[in-house]
Design an enzyme around this catalytic site. Structure first.
Site, PDB file in Angstrom:
ATOM      1  N   ASP A 155       1.028  -1.013  -0.121  1.00  0.00           N
ATOM      2  CA  ASP A 155       0.070   0.115  -0.335  1.00  0.00           C
ATOM      3  C   ASP A 155       0.812   1.086  -0.537  1.00  0.00           C
ATOM      4  O   ASP A 155       2.566   1.261   0.188  1.00  0.00           O
ATOM      5  CB  ASP A 155      -0.556  -0.274   1.583  1.00  0.00           C
ATOM      6  CG  ASP A 155      -0.133   0.175   3.027  1.00  0.00           C
ATOM      7  OD1 ASP A 155       1.332   0.044   2.541  1.00  0.00           O
ATOM      8  OD2 ASP A 155      -1.150   0.436   2.920  1.00  0.00           O
ATOM      9  N   ASP A 186       1.483   5.136   2.544  1.00  0.00           N
ATOM     10  CA  ASP A 186       1.358   5.726   3.449  1.00  0.00           C
ATOM     11  C   ASP A 186       1.866   7.086   3.616  1.00  0.00           C
ATOM     12  O   ASP A 186       2.635   7.648   3.031  1.00  0.00           O
ATOM     13  CB  ASP A 186       1.498   4.722   4.961  1.00  0.00           C
ATOM     14  CG  ASP A 186       1.262   2.877   4.878  1.00  0.00           C
ATOM     15  OD1 ASP A 186       0.448   2.638   5.426  1.00  0.00           O
ATOM     16  OD2 ASP A 186       2.358   2.392   4.109  1.00  0.00           O
ATOM     17  N   ASP A 222      -3.523   4.538   3.003  1.00  0.00           N
ATOM     18  CA  ASP A 222      -4.296   4.875   4.329  1.00  0.00           C
ATOM     19  C   ASP A 222      -3.255   6.323   4.990  1.00  0.00           C
ATOM     20  O   ASP A 222      -2.346   6.658   4.295  1.00  0.00           O
ATOM     21  CB  ASP A 222      -2.573   3.684   4.941  1.00  0.00           C
ATOM     22  CG  ASP A 222      -3.301   2.237   5.226  1.00  0.00           C
ATOM     23  OD1 ASP A 222      -4.576   2.250   4.676  1.00  0.00           O
ATOM     24  OD2 ASP A 222      -2.615   1.453   5.964  1.00  0.00           O
TER      25      ASP A 222
END
Ligand code: TTP
Ligand code: MN
Ligand code: MN
Ligand code: MN
Length: 399
Positions: free
Chosen positions: A204, A206, A323
């Site tokens: 992902d 962040d 995120d």
């Protein structure tokens, strides 16, 4: 002999936060094996075993040359009997039979496939496996109703299981920067997680968001999310508000590694040409002219692609997990340290603080139990100093 083991130990201290661990790993054959057993333990909710394997792998990652003989491991910390057996097996046979066995087991394969769905944890996967569900088609055919996160996870399964590149991370960064600047000028945005540690890919992207004026960050996330949604950049999002101020048990609850920041777990729709369009990534500031931030036009973003291009897998965008975390400036250094990782490095920092310094470290604050007071810090360097640790830069926190 006692002296000798002392000497080796002083080269590799026992806490990962006392060591420099770069991405250059001379022992991948061993660390891959140990990491797989750690993963298998974690997927079976055997966290203690998982951590033991992670610690053993981390010690080998910190070595500066390949291990060729078990004798070289004498005096090294964190290598339990089980880990040593695995290393011995790899040294003697080129592979660990336990690892090979685990990899091929139906249970492990099913746990991997099912937890590969965003929103599905080991407990849920376990429950489905007990009902005979081992694959995605079996899940789809089952009567199970999936929650919103799991539906999105299933829909974008392939994209989300394909590693995110740094270029994609930078492209997402430009979009997020544009979003936060639009809703609150002066906001600072920092890349955290694996990419801050210098990783070339991640699962992902962040970001940590703050504002130099304490309090200005309050309520920021819903506005950022609205902006992103209005431009068609979000396939899924779940925003959790800040619960730090309301929490009764104080900020530094050592047992919990979940923090209470306002945050957003999301799935971005990243236009393919946004990646190519990425300019030399300069950090966007409030006075960056709009036109230097080259973003895909919303019309392109909304384009779903025709049925035939979809079937040919030529859709003009791809799904990426992102995120977002918002921190007040007073907690920024703690949030930055807590969200840069690696997960083992974070865990070891908290263990060091508690066991060696009688302090409680969280992503919000550092509490000194001896002096009964919070220790302030405005940089990561200050936090390491409070903890009596040598400063380790992000690129050397890859434990
Ligand atoms: P991750 O994004 O899960 O991990 P990563 O960025 O190191 O690895 P990858 O490249 O595969 O994405 O988490 C980043 C850091 O955030 C990690 O150190 C732990 C921290 N974290 C919290 O502090 N609280 C949380 O609730 C979560 C999910 C993560
Ligand atoms: Mn080296
Ligand atoms: Mn990450
Ligand atoms: Mn993350």
């Amino acid at each position: 002999q006692v002296d000798e083991s002392k000497e080796v130990e002083s080269i590799v201290p026992s806490y990962a936060c006392q060591r420099r661990t770069t991405l250059e790993n001379h022992n991948t054959v061993f660390t891959d094996a140990l990491s797989l057993l750690a993963e298998s333990a974690e997927l079976s909710d055997e966290d203690g075993r998982g951590v033991a394997f992670r610690r053993a792998a981390a010690v080998l990652k910190a070595l500066h040359s390949p291990v060729t003989d078990l004798l070289q491991l004498r005096g090294l910390p964190c290598l339990g009997g089980h880990s040593l057996r695995v290393i011995k097996d790899v040294l003697e046979n080129g592979a660990s039979s336990e690892v090979e066995c685990t990899k091929q087991s139906e249970r492990f394969k099913a746990l991997k496939v099912l937890t590969g769905i965003f929103g599905v944890g080991s407990k849920t996967a376990e429950r489905w496996i007990r009902e005979g569900i081992h694959s995605l088609p079996q899940l789809q055919d089952s009567a199970h109703t999936l929650n919103r996160a799991q539906q999105a996870g299933l829909e974008h399964y392939d994209d989300l299981n394909q590693p995110v590149t740094k270029a994609e991370g930078d492209a997402i960064g430009e979009i997020v920067a544009k979003a936060v600047m639009s809703v609150l000028p002066g906001v600072q945005i920092t890349l955290i997680g694996g990419f801050r540690r210098g990783k070339l890919t991640g699962h992902d992207v962040d970001f940590l968001i703050t504002h130099p004026e304490e309090g200005r960050e309050v309520g920021l996330m819903p506005k950022v999310v609205s902006w992103l949604e209005s431009k068609g950049f979000l396939l899924y999002q779940k925003t959790t508000r800040n619960s730090y101020l309301e929490s009764k048990d104080g900020p530094a609850r050592p047992s919990s590694n979940m923090d209470r920041f306002e945050r957003c777990f999301s799935i971005f729709k990243l236009p393919e040409d946004a990646k190519q369009g990425t300019t030399q990534t300069e950090t966007l500031t409030e006075d960056t002219p709009e036109d230097t931030c080259r973003l895909t036009t919303p019309s392109l973003v909304k384009d779903e692609g025709s049925e035939s291009t979809k079937r040919a897998n030529l859709k003009p965008w791809r799904a990426v997990r992102v995120d977002l975390v918002v921190s007040p400036i007073s907690q920024f250094a703690f949030a930055l340290l807590g969200w840069t990782g690696s997960k083992l490095f974070e865990r070891e920092l908290r263990r060091w603080a508690g066991h060696e310094k009688a302090m409680s470290l969280s992503s919000h604050a550092l509490y000194d139990n001896t002096q009964s007071k919070y220790l302030r810090a405005s940089s990561e360097e200050e936090i390491f100093a409070h903890l009596g640790l040598e400063y380790i830069p992000p690129s050397e926190r890859n434990a």
